[in-house]
Design a protein around this motif. Sequence first.
Motif, PDB file in Angstrom:
ATOM      1  N   PRO A   1      -6.063   4.340  -8.995  1.00 47.71           N
ATOM      2  CA  PRO A   1      -4.687   3.982  -8.613  1.00 47.71           C
ATOM      3  C   PRO A   1      -3.980   3.224  -9.725  1.00 47.71           C
ATOM      4  O   PRO A   1      -4.573   2.754 -10.685  1.00 47.71           O
ATOM      5  N   VAL A   2      -2.670   3.097  -9.540  1.00 48.41           N
ATOM      6  CA  VAL A   2      -1.811   2.349 -10.464  1.00 48.41           C
ATOM      7  C   VAL A   2      -0.896   1.435  -9.644  1.00 48.41           C
ATOM      8  O   VAL A   2      -0.694   1.657  -8.443  1.00 48.41           O
ATOM      9  N   LEU A   3      -0.355   0.428 -10.306  1.00 49.53           N
ATOM     10  CA  LEU A   3       0.645  -0.431  -9.697  1.00 49.53           C
ATOM     11  C   LEU A   3       2.004  -0.067 -10.251  1.00 49.53           C
ATOM     12  O   LEU A   3       2.190  -0.055 -11.476  1.00 49.53           O
TER      13      LEU A   3
ATOM     14  N   ARG B   1       0.844  -1.197   0.000  1.00 47.97           N
ATOM     15  CA  ARG B   1       0.000   0.000   0.000  1.00 47.97           C
ATOM     16  C   ARG B   1       0.873   1.239   0.000  1.00 47.97           C
ATOM     17  O   ARG B   1       1.770   1.388   0.820  1.00 47.97           O
ATOM     18  N   GLY B   2       0.588   2.163  -0.943  1.00 47.45           N
ATOM     19  CA  GLY B   2       1.374   3.380  -1.023  1.00 47.45           C
ATOM     20  C   GLY B   2       0.632   4.596  -0.520  1.00 47.45           C
ATOM     21  O   GLY B   2       1.194   5.454   0.138  1.00 47.45           O
TER      22      GLY B   2
ATOM     23  N   PRO C   1       1.588  -6.929   3.051  1.00 42.96           N
ATOM     24  CA  PRO C   1       1.298  -6.928   1.612  1.00 42.96           C
ATOM     25  C   PRO C   1       0.251  -7.989   1.264  1.00 42.96           C
ATOM     26  O   PRO C   1       0.050  -8.946   2.004  1.00 42.96           O
ATOM     27  N   LEU C   2      -0.409  -7.783   0.133  1.00 40.25           N
ATOM     28  CA  LEU C   2      -1.248  -8.829  -0.446  1.00 40.25           C
ATOM     29  C   LEU C   2      -0.331  -9.643  -1.350  1.00 40.25           C
ATOM     30  O   LEU C   2       0.495  -9.073  -2.062  1.00 40.25           O
ATOM     31  N   VAL C   3      -0.471 -10.963  -1.326  1.00 35.74           N
ATOM     32  CA  VAL C   3       0.511 -11.823  -1.998  1.00 35.74           C
ATOM     33  C   VAL C   3      -0.149 -12.787  -2.976  1.00 35.74           C
ATOM     34  O   VAL C   3      -1.198 -13.355  -2.695  1.00 35.74           O
ATOM     35  N   PHE C   4       0.506 -12.926  -4.117  1.00 34.34           N
ATOM     36  CA  PHE C   4       0.237 -13.996  -5.077  1.00 34.34           C
ATOM     37  C   PHE C   4       1.481 -14.854  -5.073  1.00 34.34           C
ATOM     38  O   PHE C   4       2.580 -14.341  -5.286  1.00 34.34           O
TER      39      PHE C   4
ATOM     40  N   LYS D   1       7.890  -6.831  -6.240  1.00 35.74           N
ATOM     41  CA  LYS D   1       7.162  -6.007  -5.276  1.00 35.74           C
ATOM     42  C   LYS D   1       6.554  -4.837  -6.022  1.00 35.74           C
ATOM     43  O   LYS D   1       7.252  -4.120  -6.746  1.00 35.74           O
ATOM     44  N   LEU D   2       5.250  -4.668  -5.833  1.00 38.88           N
ATOM     45  CA  LEU D   2       4.519  -3.569  -6.460  1.00 38.88           C
ATOM     46  C   LEU D   2       3.884  -2.709  -5.386  1.00 38.88           C
ATOM     47  O   LEU D   2       3.505  -3.200  -4.318  1.00 38.88           O
ATOM     48  N   ARG D   3       3.772  -1.408  -5.688  1.00 37.50           N
ATOM     49  CA  ARG D   3       3.121  -0.483  -4.765  1.00 37.50           C
ATOM     50  C   ARG D   3       1.848   0.017  -5.425  1.00 37.50           C
ATOM     51  O   ARG D   3       1.846   0.419  -6.580  1.00 37.50           O
TER      52      ARG D   3
END
Length: 170
Positions: free
Chosen positions: A162-164, A69-70, A106-109, A150-152
């Motif tokens: 929002p964007v990743l 989360r950013g 974080p949310l994880v895949f 890792k993405l924010r």
Amino acid sequence: MKRVAAAAAILASLLLPAAIRAEGESLEAVEKDLSSIIKEMDSMSSELDRIQELVAAPRATALRVEIRRGDDLPAPLTGRLRVGGKVEEEKEWSKAERDGFSGASPLVFQVPFLPGTHTASLEIAHPSWKTSPAADFSAILRKGETFLLKLRLSRPAGAVDPVLVPVAEK
């Protein structure tokens, strides 16, 4: 010692048919039972051979994507990970996972995958967003390793949705 074992085998072969006849069970019935037992053992043996082939195959590596989360954004409800154009994982995060995302988790895949170079994309969704943020990436998976991206999740200045964006490694 060998003589005792041989004598026991001869004695058993002489007494076994007599014992079978004494119980009233025919020799044909015993042969059918033995035949079915042998067939079952053969099928179990072939299944064990198949399992050994699976164990001997190259181990799958893992593809792991973490979404952090950013900004003050709600946690996405669902996500879809495509690898090579094929959907590999669809996920609907639980309330506990979304609550953790609002904190620092974080949310994880995480998907097991065979080694190689793969093109992938991740798309997440929330009902309050008009467009779903997505990220395209290339993953180089090596045997026995986990590829980590890792993405924010953030909202650019002046944007509504929002964007990743990739998180720069320190």
